[in-house]
Each structure stands twice: as structure tokens, then as C-alpha cells.
Design an enzyme around this catalytic site. Structure first.
Site, PDB file in Angstrom:
ATOM      1  N   LYS A   1       1.389 -22.245  77.916  1.00 42.32           N
ATOM      2  CA  LYS A   1       1.526 -21.688  76.566  1.00 42.32           C
ATOM      3  C   LYS A   1       1.945 -20.223  76.656  1.00 42.32           C
ATOM      4  CE  LYS A   1      -1.072 -21.297  72.205  1.00 42.32           C
ATOM      5  NZ  LYS A   1      -2.338 -21.650  71.512  1.00 42.32           N
TER       6      LYS A   1
ATOM      7  N   SER B   1      -1.767 -23.986  67.278  1.00 41.76           N
ATOM      8  CA  SER B   1      -0.694 -23.098  67.720  1.00 41.76           C
ATOM      9  C   SER B   1      -0.060 -23.500  69.055  1.00 41.76           C
ATOM     10  CB  SER B   1      -1.239 -21.672  67.863  1.00 41.76           C
ATOM     11  OG  SER B   1      -2.295 -21.629  68.828  1.00 41.76           O
TER      12      SER B   1
ATOM     13  N   SER C   1      -6.289 -25.468  67.732  1.00 43.66           N
ATOM     14  CA  SER C   1      -4.974 -25.384  68.367  1.00 43.66           C
ATOM     15  C   SER C   1      -4.798 -26.256  69.600  1.00 43.66           C
ATOM     16  CB  SER C   1      -4.661 -23.934  68.734  1.00 43.66           C
ATOM     17  OG  SER C   1      -4.544 -23.155  67.575  1.00 43.66           O
TER      18      SER C   1
END
Length: 447
Positions: free
Chosen positions: A80, A150, A174
């Protein structure tokens, strides 16, 4: 039967083939890169990907003698884009950090690299992993829908066979929400089980690094390397329970304080899960949490706002015009939260953590919704995290289990919950339950 494309291998199977010299790291990487080339225009999972760097790393790994290889030798991992990577930019989906390079790895990345993993690329995220405004990433099952966030790119890339496993983070939902929307497994471990040095933090007491995979065995491999499941060695000997199978096991269904948000797909999934488990001999009962737990959604919102304002304050001071409006609201405290209200939230949630440990400890696992329903149409909003945020605040380990679907044949997951630091037990339950839900839940991926 035709030979399976390497890109479709689970991490567990790929590692077995690499160890037995039946698959080179370079051949595996080329298969994934080919998949990405054919699908990237549709899915857009990557914030940064350099095929030449990937192949260069792969060739170097292939040259390492067998007796010097780590436990994850050659395993491609998506990272990420809020975690520092020494050989790739870390941009946080923010114009402030465009093409920003930090010459160190974040702690989880460093651990994976030391174990022999191939750090494949940076996956797309919302701005600072702190907004619900989506990046360009789309749901691989239907490009008109969001993949959630996210950790948008991590979830989509794993679901679309572009990488076998990926790291994400969760402050509200997320990990669990992209896991559900993309039809894959997502582990959000016990809070602070993974080191977060070098990882962009929204809230120190909420943020947790997690793992996406297409099977529980793959979650377990990464969890062990990252130190998640060894934490129980510091516990009392009887703290970890053996899970001996669904028959005779006891599960608790928790609808929670935001059950009114549940859409027909989630309502059906929870009911179907109960029926499936009972057919397999489990005892399933509804759990009504004490009224104090109803305050957690509001308390979580206060912490998100208070901690978020502190987190983004430096960027606001540097270039406030380049900070997303919802983050500016945190800095300006537009909701008007007082210090007394923040303290009430911090202290109230802290007092409920041992209570949920005791409640969850009565069951093999608690079962609760992951999301209100199927992935939303459009990519402007990544979806509602209300069902996830309570467990994030309580610091419990959770796993999203796929297997169910909604009226548009998009995936809907359910969440398994265990007491804090019972991550290994939870993964054991998730493996058995996940296999049953995959067979009988009714949803199958068409990818």
C-alpha cells in the site's frame, strides 16, 4: 487438465513450486506482469509499478543459493502506497508527495524483504489512507463499482490475480471493506501486532497493518513472518484454544449498533451463514452486546477526527490548498469536538476492550457483517465503514470471509472476530469456515 497460469497460483502453491525448482521467480513475475498488462487499463490497482525493476529483483532472487533463501523467497507482495519502500516512491496519493523517495523501507516491508519476498510495486490508496474519496482503482468484478478503500489497490490487485498477497492498513474499515467488495480474505490483526515504523499513521490507537490474500493459508504465511501469530507465546499457556472443527463449535452472531444500515445482501448472507454452520453441527446464537457498545461508532468518529487533525497538520501548514477537504475539516475540527469528548471516547473504548475479550472468548468466533452490502456503483466514494470501525477501535483481530453475494452477483463478506491476541486461533477458524462458505455460500468469482 490445462496447467494453471502462474499468476493464478496462491502464495502457498507458488512458494512450493519455487522451493522445488519447478518455477523460477522470474517466470512467476513475468506471468503477473502479463496479467497486469492485460488488466491494468480496467482495474488501475497500482500507484507505482516498474516492470524492469520487478524483473531485475526476480533475477537476483533466482541467483541466491537454495540454502540461503528465506521463508518467502520469491513471493511477490503488493505494498500500500503509504508505506516507505527504499527503491520506489511513496506518494500517499497526495500531490504534496509526488515522486517522493525515502531511502528506507517501512518496518513491515523490511521484514518481508529480509524473508525473501519480491516487493512488487505500490498499490493505490485514498489520500493519506484517510479519506473515502476513491483513487482511480475499480472493482475487478465489475468496473462500474468501487473496490472499497482506503486499501483500494491492494484488494483489487489480489482479487484480480495481479499479485498473490498485498499489505494494507485499517483505521476504520480499510482492510475488511475492500476484502468484502473484492471477494477475498482480509486479516486485520490484533492492534499493534505489526510494527508501523515507516507507515503513514492516521490514528496511533486505531491504525493496524493487515494482509490481503485469496486463501487463509496465505494469510497465515505472512502473519507468521510479520510476527502476528507469535504474540501468543507471551500469553498464559491456556490462553490459546484449539479449534477442532465446526461440528459442536459455538458461534455468536453480532449484528451490532449499526444493523439498521444492513442491506438485503448482507442480511441474507448473515442468515445463510447461520444456516450453513448449523447444518454442519455448530451451535449458533445471537449475541446482544451491552448498551455501552452502542456508543462506539460515535467514539470512533471522535478519535478519527481528533487524531486525523494531528496527523495531517504538517501538510496543512505546508500546502493547505493541496489537502483534501475532509482532512482540512479534521484540522479545523469542524465538528467541534471538545477535549472532554475526546477523553470520553479514548477511555470509554479502552474500558470495553476487556469486556469484548470476555464475550468473544465464549465462542469459537463472533460473526458480524463486514459491510452494508455489495460494492457501490461509482468510484467517487469507497463505501461505509460503520460495521468495521467498532472492531478496529476494540483492537480485536478480524478476518473477512468471502463466499456470499448480492443481487448484482458482486461479493459480500462476513467478519469473524476473536479476543485480542488470539490471531492464530482466528486464522484456524477462518480456514475451516472459509472453505465451507466457499462451497455453500452461493457466490463464485468469474474472474
Amino acid at each position: 487438465m490445462a496447467e494453471q497460469e502462474p499468476c493464478r497460483l496462491t502464495a502457498t502453491k507458488a512458494l512450493d513450486l519455487i522451493r522445488s525448482n519447478k518455477l523460477t521467480v522470474e517466470a512467476y513475475a513475468r506471468s503477473l506482469l502479463s496479467r497486469i498488462e492485460s488488466r491494468n487499463a480496467a482495474v488501475k490497482a497500482w500507484a507505482y509499478l516498474d516492470p524492469e525493476l520487478v524483473l531485475e529483483q526476480a533475477r537476483r532472487l533466482d541467483e541466491i543459493p537454495v540454502d540461503k533463501r528465506g521463508p518467502l523467497h520469491g513471493l511477490p507482495v503488493g505494498i500500500k502506497d503509504i508505506m516507505h519502500t527504499k527503491d520506489m516512491p511513496t506518494e500517499h496519493n497526495s500531490p504534496i508527495y509526488k515522486n517522493s523517495h525515502v531511502a528506507v523501507d517501512a518496518a513491515p516491508v523490511a521484514v518481508l524483504r529480509a524473508a525473501g519476498a519480491l516487493i512488487f510495486g505500490k498499490t493505490a490508496t485514498t489520500e493519506f489512507a484517510a479519506t473515502t474519496a476513491g483513487p482511480p482503482t475499480r472493482n475487478p468484478h465489475n468496473e462500474a463499482h468501487t473496490p472499497g478503500g482506503s486499501s483500494s489497490g491492494s484488494g483489487a490487485a489480489v482479487a484480480d490475480f495481479q499479485v498473490p498477497v498485498a499489505l494494507g492498513t485499517q483505521t476504520g474499515g480499510s482492510m475488511v471493506r475492500p476484502g468484502s467488495f473484492n471477494g477475498i480474505y482480509a486479516l486485520k490483526p490484533t492492534w499493534n501486532a505489526l510494527s508501523r515504523e515507516g507507515v503513514r499513521i492516521h490514528s496511533l490507537i486505531l491504525d493496524t497493518v493487515g494482509v490481503f490474500a485469496r486463501c487463509v493459508e496465505d494469510l497465515d504465511i505472512l502473519a507468521r513472518v510479520l510476527g502476528v501469530t507469535v504474540t501468543v507465546t507471551h500469553a498464559e499457556p491456556d490462553q490459546e484454544r484449539e479449534f477442532e472443527g465446526v461440528s459442536g463449535a459455538k458461534f455468536g452472531i453480532v449484528k451490532g449498533p449499526v444493523w439498521n444500515l444492513a442491506e438485503p445482501g448482507t442480511v441474507s448472507a448473515l442468515q445463510k451463514a447461520r444456516e450453513i454452520l448449523e447444518r454442519h453441527g455448530a451451535v449458533v446464537e445471537e449475541v446482544d452486546l451491552p448498551d455501552a457498545f452502542n456508543k462506539i461508532p460515535e467514539w470512533h468518529a471522535r478519535i478519527m477526527s481528533g487524531d486525523g487533525g494531528v496527523s495531517v497538520f504538517p501538510e496543512y501548514q505546508m500546502e493547505k490548498s493541496k489537502v483534501h477537504g475532509s482532512l482540512v475539516d479534521f484540522v479545523k475540527n469542524t465538528k467541534g469536538y471538545t477535549r472532554a469528548q475526546l477523553l470520553e471516547a479514548y477511555d470509554g473504548i479502552a474500558m470495553l476492550r476487556p469486556r469484548i475479550d470476555e464475550i468473544a472468548g465464549r465462542y469459537a468466533a463472533l460473526i458480524t457483517p463486514s459491510v452494508p452490502g455489495e460494492a457501490l456503483v461509482g468510484i467517487e466514494w469507497t463505501g461505509e465503514a460503520a460495521f468495521c470501525s467498532m472492531w478496529t477501535a476494540l483492537h480485536t483481530p478480524v478476518v473477512n470471509i468471502p463466499g456470499f453475494g448480492g443481487e448484482n452477483n458482486l461479493p459480500i463478506g462476513l467478519t469473524l472476530v476473536a479476543p485480542r491476541y488470539h490471531d492464530q486461533h482466528l486464522l484456524s477458524v477462518a480456514k475451516t469456515v472459509g472453505e465451507i462458505f466457499a462451497e455453500e455460500g452461493g457466490w463464485k468469482s468469474t474472474l
